[in-house]
Design an enzyme around this catalytic site. Structure first.
Site, PDB file in Angstrom:
ATOM      1  N   GLU A   3     -11.045   0.374  -4.584  1.00 29.26           N
ATOM      2  CA  GLU A   3     -10.749   0.725  -3.308  1.00 29.26           C
ATOM      3  C   GLU A   3      -9.214   1.762  -3.535  1.00 29.26           C
ATOM      4  OE1 GLU A   3      -9.049  -2.534  -0.971  1.00 29.26           O
ATOM      5  OE2 GLU A   3      -8.963  -3.536  -2.759  1.00 29.26           O
ATOM      6  N   ASP A  41       0.639  -1.174  -0.031  1.00 34.68           N
ATOM      7  CA  ASP A  41       0.017   0.010   0.022  1.00 34.68           C
ATOM      8  C   ASP A  41       0.698   1.396  -0.100  1.00 34.68           C
ATOM      9  OD1 ASP A  41      -2.373  -1.932   0.188  1.00 34.68           O
ATOM     10  OD2 ASP A  41      -1.956  -1.648   2.390  1.00 34.68           O
TER      11      ASP A  41
END
Length: 529
Positions: A183, A15
């Site tokens: 997302e 991430d």
């Protein structure tokens, strides 16, 4: 030109969130249940990266969070002369339910001190900040829907943040939704467009990155006609799999780079297992004449070697053979190397002064605990890796044990454990946890005194060896053990982290028993085949 060799951050570094301030690039990654939280790397050329700091230190207490819960998807940005860091803490993941808190901290300097956290609500996760040209500040993230029968990923929502009042407006607008899973949103304003960079397909083999754009911040957003800017879903044989969840950064000369996650799986009977976890990569990207983003090299597959115009030639070591040694000579553990589970270890649990040059671990709770385990861990960065340690431990019962461990989470680990039993005395065993099953090997006879322990990763397999402190030869422990089970992809549970090596001590009776460790030697190399 400088050559960046992907992954630029190897091992568990998912991430990625990237920002440039002047000539300096900073990159933050998720840390989940590990402490300290939000790892931050620094570079000046996008190719060479060093661990600089962690944003969440001793005040971060994650005791009680589930495996793969904790700190998710940080968003690092710079505005009004300070760094902004948004992050989520996932406290519960149980069926359709998630208990999540979203927070903002700020700092004048990337190394802190960071402000007290500002609560941003609990709508969902993957919240990122966007600082518009008019001075307004916005957060965009995933709206979670817990209702049975409804899509859990309820869309991407936009909400204004009011910094003077340290709160959001409390009114969120859904700005993007599609049938597939979306997302990891990030907003940018470029050439009169609001661009919404989106992770799509879920953070597995179907992962990818797409783009939507609008002339106004609240939409409507037009999706790129291409299925993905970046994905490996159609190419299971290329080196960088699961490519997705990205952020953009612009270089001083106007080039664009895309930081994204990917995985390098190992094979076991033809199946792929991402034992190293999700890693951070960089790609060079560019906008087309009609304003859509594409990989500079063409296509939509992540490249291993990427050149950036850094203004100077800077060679990168592509041998991928590296090593380090830890002799515990400092007063504190080096957080750039070592992590703990869910909370820091206090000076009595991890004692570096009782026996100078050694780490003394006071035995803690079992491997099943979400509270107080006595263990320090370091990321496994390659599919060929070795971890050695010298241990001095004299367990007095089967309730006391210590040793070297290959760790994924509480339900996935392989431990070369030294313990004591009346029928065997002090001995070692390989103990392995896989989901709800625990197995242990036959006892292994140990020499008296301190012993050396070794674990060797070779692709999908881990092997162990023992030796006396002064021995020149190792005694191999019988058996090949399944490192492939220590991966995101094994079993049916959601798993988001990666494999670690470490040392641990258990004292299940809580009598204050300790084990000492010294001379850790870690080496990695790129595995052929």
């Amino acid at each position: 030109m400088v050559l960046a060799r992907n992954p630029v951050l190897r091992g568990f570094h998912p991430d990625p969130s990237i920002v440039r301030v002047g000539a300096d690039y900073y990159l933050a990654t998720s840390t989940f249940e590990y402490h300290p939280g939000v790892r931050i790397h620094h570079s000046t050329d996008l190719a060479h990266w060093d661990v600089l700091t962690h944003a969440l230190g001793d005040d971060l207490d994650l005791r009680g969070v589930p495996d793969s819960g904790g700190v998710w998807a940080p968003s690092l940005s710079f505005s009004e002369g300070k760094f902004w860091l948004a992050y989520s803490i996932v406290r519960t993941m149980d069926g359709d339910d998630k208990d999540i808190g979203n927070y903002l901290i700020t700092a004048d300097d990337i190394q802190g001190p960071w402000s007290a956290p500002v609560f941003l609500g609990s709508r969902g996760f993957d919240f990122s900040f966007f600082h518009d040209d008019d001075g307004t500040h916005w957060i965009v993230g995933v709206q979670w829907d817990h209702r049975p029968g409804y899509p859990a990923f309820g869309g991407l929502v936009l909400e204004q943040y009011l910094p003077a009042e340290q709160r959001t407006t409390g009114e969120a607008t859904v700005i993007y939704r599609e049938d597939g899973l979306v997302e990891g949103p990030n907003l940018y304003r470029i050439d009169g467009w609001y661009y919404l960079l989106i992770a799509c397909g879920g953070t597995g083999w179907n992962h990818g990155i797409t783009l939507a754009r609008s002339r106004t911040i609240a939409g409507p957003y037009e999706r790129d006609a291409e299925p993905a800017i970046l994905t490996s879903r159609d190419a299971p044989g290329i080196p960088l799999q699961k490519a997705g969840h990205g952020e953009l950064v612009q270089t001083p000369n106007g080039e664009w780079a895309l930081a994204h996650l990917a995985a390098r799986p190992t094979l076991h009977f033809g199946e792929r297992y991402s034992t190293l976890g999700r890693e951070t990569c960089l790609q060079r990207v560019a906008f087309t004449a009609d304003g859509w983003l594409r990989l500079a090299q063409g296509g939509h597959h992540a490249a291993v070697d990427v050149e950036f115009d850094s203004g100077a030639d800077a060679p990168v070591d592509t041998s991928l053979e590296r090593s380090w040694r830890e002799e515990f000579d400092e007063r504190t553990l080096d957080a750039r190397r070592w992590a703990t589970l869910r909370a820091p270890l206090d000076g009595e649990t991890a004692d570096l002064s009782a026996r100078p040059g050694w780490l003394r671990l006071r035995g803690g709770q079992s491997t099943a605990s979400v509270f107080d385990q006595s263990m320090i861990l370091t990321r496994v960065e390659e599919h060929a890796a070795t971890f050695e340690v010298l241990m001095d431990a004299e367990p007095r019962s089967s309730r006391e044990s210590a040793g070297l461990i290959a760790w994924y989470d509480r339900n996935g680990w392989i431990w070369l454990q030294t313990t004591w039993e009346a029928e065997h005395g002090r001995h070692a065993r390989v103990v392995r946890r896989d989901a709800e099953s625990t197995a242990r090997s036959e006892p292994i006879t140990l020499p008296e005194g301190p012993i050396r322990l070794r674990a060797t990763i070779d692709g999908a397999t881990v092997r162990f060896a023992v030796a006396s402190e002064d021995a020149t030869e190792w005694v191999e422990v019988p058996g090949d053990y399944p490192a492939w089970t220590l991966s995101d992809d094994h079993g049916h549970r959601l798993r988001f982290t990666g494999m670690f090596f470490g040392v641990r001590a258990e004292d299940l009776d809580g009598r204050g028993w300790t084990a000492d460790f010294d001379d850790v030697r870690v080496s990695f190399r790129e595995r052929e085949g």
